[in-house]
Design a protein around this motif. Structure first.
Motif, short mmCIF file in Angstrom:
data_model
loop_
_atom_site.label_atom_id
_atom_site.label_comp_id
_atom_site.label_asym_id
_atom_site.label_seq_id
_atom_site.Cartn_x
_atom_site.Cartn_y
_atom_site.Cartn_z
N PHE A 46 41.99 20.27 35.55
CA PHE A 46 41.49 19.98 34.16
C PHE A 46 40.42 19.16 34.20
CE2 PHE A 46 41.97 16.83 30.69
CZ PHE A 46 41.82 17.47 29.63
N TRP A 47 40.23 18.06 34.84
CA TRP A 47 39.14 17.17 34.75
C TRP A 47 37.93 17.87 35.10
CZ3 TRP A 47 41.50 12.27 38.08
CH2 TRP A 47 42.19 11.72 37.09
N ALA A 48 37.81 18.83 36.03
CA ALA A 48 36.70 19.64 36.33
C ALA A 48 36.54 20.44 35.10
CB ALA A 48 37.01 20.48 37.53
N SER A 49 37.24 21.11 34.22
CA SER A 49 37.12 21.88 33.04
C SER A 49 36.38 21.20 32.02
CB SER A 49 38.45 22.38 32.68
OG SER A 49 39.07 21.42 31.90
N VAL A 50 36.32 19.80 32.18
CA VAL A 50 35.67 18.87 30.92
C VAL A 50 34.58 18.04 31.92
CG1 VAL A 50 37.71 18.85 29.41
CG2 VAL A 50 37.53 16.92 31.28
N HIS A 51 34.11 18.72 33.13
CA HIS A 51 33.09 18.01 33.78
C HIS A 51 33.36 16.56 34.23
CE1 HIS A 51 31.47 21.76 32.93
NE2 HIS A 51 31.49 21.70 31.62
N PHE A 52 34.45 16.28 34.56
CA PHE A 52 34.85 14.62 35.09
C PHE A 52 34.03 13.80 34.00
CE2 PHE A 52 35.52 17.31 38.74
CZ PHE A 52 36.75 16.88 38.99
N CYS A 53 34.03 14.22 32.66
CA CYS A 53 33.07 13.46 32.02
C CYS A 53 33.61 12.00 31.67
CB CYS A 53 33.26 14.16 30.52
SG CYS A 53 34.72 14.18 29.77
N LEU A 54 34.90 11.69 31.84
CA LEU A 54 35.23 10.18 31.74
C LEU A 54 35.59 9.64 33.16
CD1 LEU A 54 37.43 10.44 28.44
CD2 LEU A 54 35.32 9.75 28.78
N HIS A 55 34.87 10.19 34.01
CA HIS A 55 34.58 9.50 35.49
C HIS A 55 33.23 9.10 35.46
CE1 HIS A 55 38.59 10.93 36.73
NE2 HIS A 55 38.48 10.22 37.79
N VAL A 56 32.31 10.20 34.83
CA VAL A 56 30.89 9.86 34.95
C VAL A 56 30.63 8.64 33.93
CG1 VAL A 56 28.74 11.01 34.27
CG2 VAL A 56 30.51 12.18 35.75
N LEU A 57 31.29 8.82 32.70
CA LEU A 57 30.89 7.79 31.67
C LEU A 57 30.82 6.50 32.15
CD1 LEU A 57 29.92 7.20 28.76
CD2 LEU A 57 32.12 7.30 27.99
N PRO A 58 32.05 6.02 32.74
CA PRO A 58 31.97 4.62 33.27
C PRO A 58 31.00 3.99 34.39
CG PRO A 58 34.33 5.72 33.96
CD PRO A 58 33.30 6.71 32.93
N LEU A 59 30.83 5.24 35.10
CA LEU A 59 29.88 4.74 36.19
C LEU A 59 28.65 4.49 35.58
CD1 LEU A 59 30.86 7.61 38.68
CD2 LEU A 59 31.22 5.22 39.09
#
Length: 153
Positions: free
Chosen positions: A140-153
């Motif tokens: 699931f996270w990959a389907s949204v491109h890990f966007c809310l892992h990338v944003l806090p980084l």
């Protein structure tokens, strides 16, 4: 001897309306939060808050059961806590006052954006609890491109 506050476990208003990620966590499953703070968090290394938060979230994940998706979600929480603290410090430095004291439309917009991001992060991380399996959560996270892992980084 006992009252409602003794057994209340969730503060829905504080969880939903509060603007801070940390505050939302503290108002959800409050009895477990208290136990984690008293017996796990306070024993972590004070000089390394990211490690201390990760240690606490690992204990919380174990508390909730052996589901890989939940571990992935819980271990993403320290990233969001660190990002929130860094963003609040940077904005406070830029404007010269803490975010909660910033007046006018700028303060309203920034606090609203913080609330909006907190809610999206909660939704994103909840997928580990909904899907439970690590592989399904990662898909699931990959389907949204890990966007809310990338944003806090």
């Amino acid at each position: 001897q006992w009252d409602f506050e003794t057994i209340r476990t969730v503060d829905p208003w504080g969880t939903e309306v509060g603007r801070r990620f940390r505050g939302g966590l503290r108002r959800w499953n409050m009895t477990v939060q208290w136990w984690l703070a008293a017996y796990v968090h306070r024993r972590g290394p004070r000089q390394y808050p990211l490690l201390r938060n990760a240690w606490t979230m690992l204990a919380s994940a174990y508390w909730h059961g052996l589901h890989g998706g939940q571990y992935l979600s819980f271990l993403t929480v320290p990233l969001w806590l660190a990002a929130e603290a860094a963003a609040e410090a940077a904005l406070g430095g830029y404007f010269g006052v803490p975010l909660e004291q910033l007046r006018g439309w700028k303060g309203s917009v920034l606090r609203g954006a913080q609330w909006f991001l907190k809610m999206r992060a909660f939704e994103y991380l909840s997928m580990g609890f909904v899907l439970r399996e690590a592989a399904a959560t990662l898909r699931f996270w990959a389907s949204v491109h890990f966007c809310l892992h990338v944003l806090p980084l």
